[in-house]
Scaffold this motif. Sequence first.
Motif, PDB file in Angstrom:
ATOM      1  N   GLY A   1       2.030   5.922 -12.265  1.00  0.00           N
ATOM      2  CA  GLY A   1       0.622   5.560 -12.189  1.00  0.00           C
ATOM      3  C   GLY A   1       0.393   4.074 -12.399  1.00  0.00           C
ATOM      4  O   GLY A   1      -0.426   3.462 -11.708  1.00  0.00           O
ATOM      5  N   PHE A   2       1.142   3.485 -13.338  1.00  0.00           N
ATOM      6  CA  PHE A   2       0.979   2.062 -13.594  1.00  0.00           C
ATOM      7  C   PHE A   2       1.580   1.206 -12.478  1.00  0.00           C
ATOM      8  O   PHE A   2       1.052   0.141 -12.157  1.00  0.00           O
ATOM      9  CB  PHE A   2       1.541   1.694 -14.966  1.00  0.00           C
ATOM     10  N   ILE A   3       2.636   1.700 -11.867  1.00  0.00           N
ATOM     11  CA  ILE A   3       3.174   0.996 -10.694  1.00  0.00           C
ATOM     12  C   ILE A   3       2.166   1.081  -9.551  1.00  0.00           C
ATOM     13  O   ILE A   3       1.935   0.100  -8.841  1.00  0.00           O
ATOM     14  CB  ILE A   3       4.545   1.572 -10.287  1.00  0.00           C
ATOM     15  N   ALA A   4       1.537   2.235  -9.387  1.00  0.00           N
ATOM     16  CA  ALA A   4       0.516   2.398  -8.348  1.00  0.00           C
ATOM     17  C   ALA A   4      -0.650   1.440  -8.586  1.00  0.00           C
ATOM     18  O   ALA A   4      -1.138   0.798  -7.646  1.00  0.00           O
ATOM     19  CB  ALA A   4       0.021   3.845  -8.315  1.00  0.00           C
ATOM     20  N   ILE A   5      -1.092   1.328  -9.831  1.00  0.00           N
ATOM     21  CA  ILE A   5      -2.177   0.396 -10.163  1.00  0.00           C
ATOM     22  C   ILE A   5      -1.766  -1.025  -9.814  1.00  0.00           C
ATOM     23  O   ILE A   5      -2.531  -1.782  -9.209  1.00  0.00           O
ATOM     24  CB  ILE A   5      -2.556   0.512 -11.650  1.00  0.00           C
ATOM     25  N   THR A   6      -0.543  -1.397 -10.202  1.00  0.00           N
ATOM     26  CA  THR A   6      -0.053  -2.751  -9.934  1.00  0.00           C
ATOM     27  C   THR A   6      -0.114  -3.079  -8.454  1.00  0.00           C
ATOM     28  O   THR A   6      -0.675  -4.112  -8.053  1.00  0.00           O
ATOM     29  CB  THR A   6       1.398  -2.905 -10.432  1.00  0.00           C
ATOM     30  N   PHE A   7       0.443  -2.207  -7.632  1.00  0.00           N
ATOM     31  CA  PHE A   7       0.503  -2.508  -6.203  1.00  0.00           C
ATOM     32  C   PHE A   7      -0.851  -2.376  -5.523  1.00  0.00           C
ATOM     33  O   PHE A   7      -1.135  -3.091  -4.559  1.00  0.00           O
ATOM     34  CB  PHE A   7       1.597  -1.687  -5.522  1.00  0.00           C
TER      35      PHE A   7
ATOM     36  N   LEU B   1       2.407   9.301  -6.116  1.00  0.00           N
ATOM     37  CA  LEU B   1       3.072  10.609  -5.967  1.00  0.00           C
ATOM     38  C   LEU B   1       4.072  10.847  -7.084  1.00  0.00           C
ATOM     39  O   LEU B   1       4.198  11.975  -7.579  1.00  0.00           O
ATOM     40  CB  LEU B   1       3.758  10.701  -4.603  1.00  0.00           C
ATOM     41  N   ILE B   2       4.784   9.811  -7.498  1.00  0.00           N
ATOM     42  CA  ILE B   2       5.702   9.932  -8.636  1.00  0.00           C
ATOM     43  C   ILE B   2       4.917  10.335  -9.886  1.00  0.00           C
ATOM     44  O   ILE B   2       5.345  11.210 -10.649  1.00  0.00           O
ATOM     45  CB  ILE B   2       6.478   8.619  -8.869  1.00  0.00           C
ATOM     46  N   ALA B   3       3.776   9.700 -10.077  1.00  0.00           N
ATOM     47  CA  ALA B   3       2.956  10.008 -11.251  1.00  0.00           C
ATOM     48  C   ALA B   3       2.451  11.447 -11.212  1.00  0.00           C
ATOM     49  O   ALA B   3       2.486  12.145 -12.237  1.00  0.00           O
ATOM     50  CB  ALA B   3       1.780   9.038 -11.333  1.00  0.00           C
ATOM     51  N   LEU B   4       2.000  11.886 -10.051  1.00  0.00           N
ATOM     52  CA  LEU B   4       1.394  13.215  -9.959  1.00  0.00           C
ATOM     53  C   LEU B   4       2.413  14.342  -9.833  1.00  0.00           C
ATOM     54  O   LEU B   4       2.302  15.357 -10.511  1.00  0.00           O
ATOM     55  CB  LEU B   4       0.429  13.250  -8.769  1.00  0.00           C
ATOM     56  N   GLN B   5       3.411  14.165  -8.972  1.00  0.00           N
ATOM     57  CA  GLN B   5       4.355  15.250  -8.723  1.00  0.00           C
ATOM     58  C   GLN B   5       5.484  15.305  -9.746  1.00  0.00           C
ATOM     59  O   GLN B   5       5.909  16.386 -10.141  1.00  0.00           O
ATOM     60  CB  GLN B   5       4.936  15.133  -7.317  1.00  0.00           C
TER      61      GLN B   5
ATOM     62  N   GLY C   1       0.811  -1.214   0.000  1.00  0.00           N
ATOM     63  CA  GLY C   1       0.000   0.000   0.000  1.00  0.00           C
ATOM     64  C   GLY C   1       0.845   1.265   0.000  1.00  0.00           C
ATOM     65  O   GLY C   1       0.543   2.225  -0.713  1.00  0.00           O
ATOM     66  N   VAL C   2       1.912   1.252   0.784  1.00  0.00           N
ATOM     67  CA  VAL C   2       2.831   2.403   0.822  1.00  0.00           C
ATOM     68  C   VAL C   2       3.485   2.595  -0.551  1.00  0.00           C
ATOM     69  O   VAL C   2       3.594   3.720  -1.047  1.00  0.00           O
ATOM     70  CB  VAL C   2       3.893   2.232   1.931  1.00  0.00           C
ATOM     71  N   ILE C   3       3.898   1.501  -1.168  1.00  0.00           N
ATOM     72  CA  ILE C   3       4.499   1.578  -2.507  1.00  0.00           C
ATOM     73  C   ILE C   3       3.497   2.165  -3.502  1.00  0.00           C
ATOM     74  O   ILE C   3       3.858   3.014  -4.330  1.00  0.00           O
ATOM     75  CB  ILE C   3       4.994   0.197  -2.971  1.00  0.00           C
ATOM     76  N   ALA C   4       2.239   1.739  -3.426  1.00  0.00           N
ATOM     77  CA  ALA C   4       1.211   2.266  -4.323  1.00  0.00           C
ATOM     78  C   ALA C   4       1.059   3.777  -4.148  1.00  0.00           C
ATOM     79  O   ALA C   4       0.978   4.518  -5.133  1.00  0.00           O
ATOM     80  CB  ALA C   4      -0.123   1.564  -4.079  1.00  0.00           C
ATOM     81  N   ILE C   5       1.070   4.242  -2.907  1.00  0.00           N
ATOM     82  CA  ILE C   5       0.937   5.679  -2.641  1.00  0.00           C
ATOM     83  C   ILE C   5       2.155   6.447  -3.159  1.00  0.00           C
ATOM     84  O   ILE C   5       2.017   7.490  -3.806  1.00  0.00           O
ATOM     85  CB  ILE C   5       0.718   5.931  -1.134  1.00  0.00           C
ATOM     86  N   LEU C   6       3.351   5.926  -2.888  1.00  0.00           N
ATOM     87  CA  LEU C   6       4.564   6.596  -3.368  1.00  0.00           C
ATOM     88  C   LEU C   6       4.619   6.627  -4.894  1.00  0.00           C
ATOM     89  O   LEU C   6       5.023   7.637  -5.492  1.00  0.00           O
ATOM     90  CB  LEU C   6       5.811   5.911  -2.807  1.00  0.00           C
TER      91      LEU C   6
END
Length: 84
Positions: A35-41, A24-28, A16-21
Amino acid sequence: MQLSESIQLIATFVEGVIAILALLIALQKRKMYGGFIAITFALFVIFDIDRIFSLNISAGLHAVIFLLACLSMLYAVWLMWKDR
């Protein structure tokens, strides 16, 4: 609670922490692969929560979640490679 259950809960929290981080990479940083890493996790978290708490998601849906997570990470890695 057995040690293996505790470890699984900690691992799911880390996912979950990885998904949030990654989000943040995708947005900031404006990196689409984040975003795709966030979706994966996030999908991995759903997969694990079902397994830990026995939510009775069908085997077919489990397979689809896992496939989508893998395809999402594959695309993220391809975007990172293309970004070089």
